[in-house]
Design a protein around this motif. Sequence first.
Motif, mmCIF file in Angstrom:
data_model
loop_
_atom_site.group_PDB
_atom_site.id
_atom_site.type_symbol
_atom_site.label_atom_id
_atom_site.label_comp_id
_atom_site.label_asym_id
_atom_site.label_seq_id
_atom_site.Cartn_x
_atom_site.Cartn_y
_atom_site.Cartn_z
ATOM 1 N N UNK A 1 0.435 -0.616 -0.314
ATOM 2 C CA UNK A 1 0.049 -0.095 0.122
ATOM 3 C C UNK A 1 0.643 0.928 0.031
ATOM 4 N N UNK A 2 1.635 1.291 0.442
ATOM 5 C CA UNK A 2 3.112 2.841 0.904
ATOM 6 C C UNK A 2 3.399 2.615 -0.399
ATOM 7 N N UNK A 3 4.179 1.449 -0.949
ATOM 8 C CA UNK A 3 4.891 1.630 -2.241
ATOM 9 C C UNK A 3 4.071 2.563 -3.464
ATOM 10 N N UNK A 4 2.737 2.019 -3.687
ATOM 11 C CA UNK A 4 1.796 3.017 -4.664
ATOM 12 C C UNK A 4 1.302 3.896 -4.064
ATOM 13 N N UNK A 5 1.364 3.933 -3.175
ATOM 14 C CA UNK A 5 0.769 4.784 -2.436
ATOM 15 C C UNK A 5 1.233 6.167 -2.585
ATOM 16 N N UNK B 1 -7.516 4.149 -23.340
ATOM 17 C CA UNK B 1 -8.254 3.890 -22.205
ATOM 18 C C UNK B 1 -8.401 3.083 -20.691
ATOM 19 N N UNK B 2 -6.899 2.431 -20.931
ATOM 20 C CA UNK B 2 -5.969 2.238 -19.782
ATOM 21 C C UNK B 2 -6.187 4.152 -18.624
ATOM 22 N N UNK B 3 -6.061 4.758 -19.132
ATOM 23 C CA UNK B 3 -5.334 6.146 -18.351
ATOM 24 C C UNK B 3 -7.582 6.138 -17.401
ATOM 25 N N UNK B 4 -8.184 6.013 -18.539
ATOM 26 C CA UNK B 4 -9.420 6.302 -18.231
ATOM 27 C C UNK B 4 -10.276 5.639 -16.845
ATOM 28 N N UNK B 5 -9.730 4.381 -17.766
ATOM 29 C CA UNK B 5 -9.651 2.862 -15.854
ATOM 30 C C UNK B 5 -8.650 3.443 -14.626
ATOM 31 N N UNK B 6 -7.566 4.009 -15.279
ATOM 32 C CA UNK B 6 -7.227 4.025 -14.019
ATOM 33 C C UNK B 6 -8.007 5.139 -12.714
ATOM 34 N N UNK B 7 -8.175 6.134 -13.615
ATOM 35 C CA UNK B 7 -8.490 7.551 -13.608
ATOM 36 C C UNK B 7 -9.784 7.046 -12.264
ATOM 37 N N UNK B 8 -10.650 6.351 -12.785
ATOM 38 C CA UNK B 8 -12.020 6.340 -12.390
ATOM 39 C C UNK B 8 -11.506 5.496 -11.173
ATOM 40 N N UNK B 9 -11.119 4.147 -11.180
ATOM 41 C CA UNK B 9 -10.541 3.540 -9.900
ATOM 42 C C UNK B 9 -10.712 3.949 -8.671
ATOM 43 N N UNK B 10 -9.869 4.938 -8.974
ATOM 44 C CA UNK B 10 -8.746 5.699 -7.898
ATOM 45 C C UNK B 10 -10.167 6.047 -6.574
ATOM 46 N N UNK B 11 -11.594 7.360 -7.206
ATOM 47 C CA UNK B 11 -12.920 7.720 -6.310
ATOM 48 C C UNK B 11 -13.936 6.287 -5.812
ATOM 49 N N UNK B 12 -13.361 5.711 -6.914
ATOM 50 C CA UNK B 12 -14.291 4.475 -6.554
ATOM 51 C C UNK B 12 -13.757 3.137 -5.497
ATOM 52 N N UNK C 1 -3.399 3.163 -4.357
ATOM 53 C CA UNK C 1 -2.864 1.832 -5.210
ATOM 54 C C UNK C 1 -3.292 1.388 -5.781
ATOM 55 N N UNK C 2 -5.125 1.112 -5.817
ATOM 56 C CA UNK C 2 -5.675 0.329 -6.598
ATOM 57 C C UNK C 2 -5.733 1.072 -7.877
ATOM 58 N N UNK C 3 -5.990 2.094 -8.173
ATOM 59 C CA UNK C 3 -6.342 2.870 -9.160
ATOM 60 C C UNK C 3 -4.594 2.616 -10.420
ATOM 61 N N UNK C 4 -3.570 2.480 -9.024
ATOM 62 C CA UNK C 4 -2.659 2.030 -10.544
ATOM 63 C C UNK C 4 -2.588 1.181 -10.445
#
Length: 494
Positions: free
Chosen positions: A315-319, A437-448, A453-456
């Motif tokens: 969690x710390x790495x990717x946060x 498309x991967x960029x969109x998936x990344x950005x929308x995954x963070x708030x949801x 870290x999960x968004x990344x």
Amino acid sequence: MKEKNKTIARWKNRELRKEGMILEKFFKLSENNTNIHTEFLAGLITFMTMAYILAVNPEILSASGMPKGGVFIATVIAAAIGSAMMGFFSNYPFALAPGLGINAFFSYTVVNSMGYSWQFALWAVFIEGIIFLLLNAASIREKIFNSIPLSLKAAVAVGIGLLIAFIALQGGKIIVANNNTIVGLINFHDVDMHTSGIWALLTLLGIIITSAFVIKDIRGAILLGIFATWLLGIVTEFVGIYVPNPEAGFHSAIPQFGDYLDSLGHAFREFGITCGALFNPESWTHTRDGAIIGQGVSLIKSLDFIVVIFAFLFVDIFDTLGTLIGVSVKGGFLTEDGKLPNLSKALYADAIATTTGAICGTSTTTTYVESAAGVAYGGKTGLTAVSVALFFLLSLLFAPVFMAIPGFATAPALIMVAYFMMTSIAKIDWTNPRESIPAFICMIAMPLSYSISDGIMFGVISYTLINALTGKIKDVHWVMIVLTAIFLLKYALM
């Protein structure tokens, strides 16, 4: 007498100029097109947007059995040391403090669910920090950072902006839990207008006021927005419209000094319990109930403990990487090929802060996304981070003031920060679906997912697989392919 006063004044001015020259030389202020005044105020803004951790971290970690006063002091010291090291080592305006979310994992999962004592859990945080240092020595975290394509880096900045906005709207009581749709808009007809109702209205009014300051291009618009909204809150409390209810999380907007000195003394005495507890074998046991783990379950518990360490580490790495990417994109710190100069120094500061925080008695210390608030104001060097460290130390003396900053006053500031970070969306190549498309998936995954870290991870996995399926796997960095395999394994075993 007048001549003497003039001499003293000239001496003071000469000393101030000398100090200014030292700061100018060390932090390279002119080279970065900034000045002491801007960096100082940027630090104040960053501190005010993250000062909530002074109240929240002790509350969460005390659920593990840790003394609340000791955690408060540990939070201050960990944040001050971490931010100062970041400023001096890397010369970047990134502030650090014990991470929100990972502290809940510390208390509610590691201690309350898995049964470890809080002292033993601190060992996991400490070891995680040591592993971080080893990863830095091998330049592994730096390789991960540099392997992420520019489109995903921009998406991380946007995703963090969306997450910040979501957090701000929750903290402002505008977005609330909803049984039917998970989250929803506050219903003013069904809430107490003296608490959550007026809290949400003040947040909305604060957003309008702060937006007006930003549009008018008023210097320090975000900071002025915080103070203006806070002042409105104090007025509503004085006239009885806002009625504090601490048990429900609605604290007074008016600083409460009272027996502060006695409380501070008690906190320092409790800090003596938390500080260095992990190095005293007599002060900690393996389990929360005080029992030493028996031989029959030692293997299982040892494996659990390794899992705990890597959970903290992962969690710390990717946060941290997500925050560094997002704030760097917004601040314009990245080079044309997407790299961050002095990245290794920033990562070393983060790792050392984690180990130092564990020794003091707090969960993982990490780089804060609220650093974007100071960057949005104009903070460009490590002097901003050092200023944040000074404000955290000052909070020991003025804790009642800082602790009184209500969520409805900082929420509008975070909304403005989110707005500024959203502008990075223009850096994504929307004409290339393999990138966008991967960029969109990344950005929308963070708030949801409520997780940087999960968004990344979603972004990295989708980027690699989409490019592989469309015959462009050769264009994907090998580190991205390795990360994809690790992330898929992580989700398969979680």
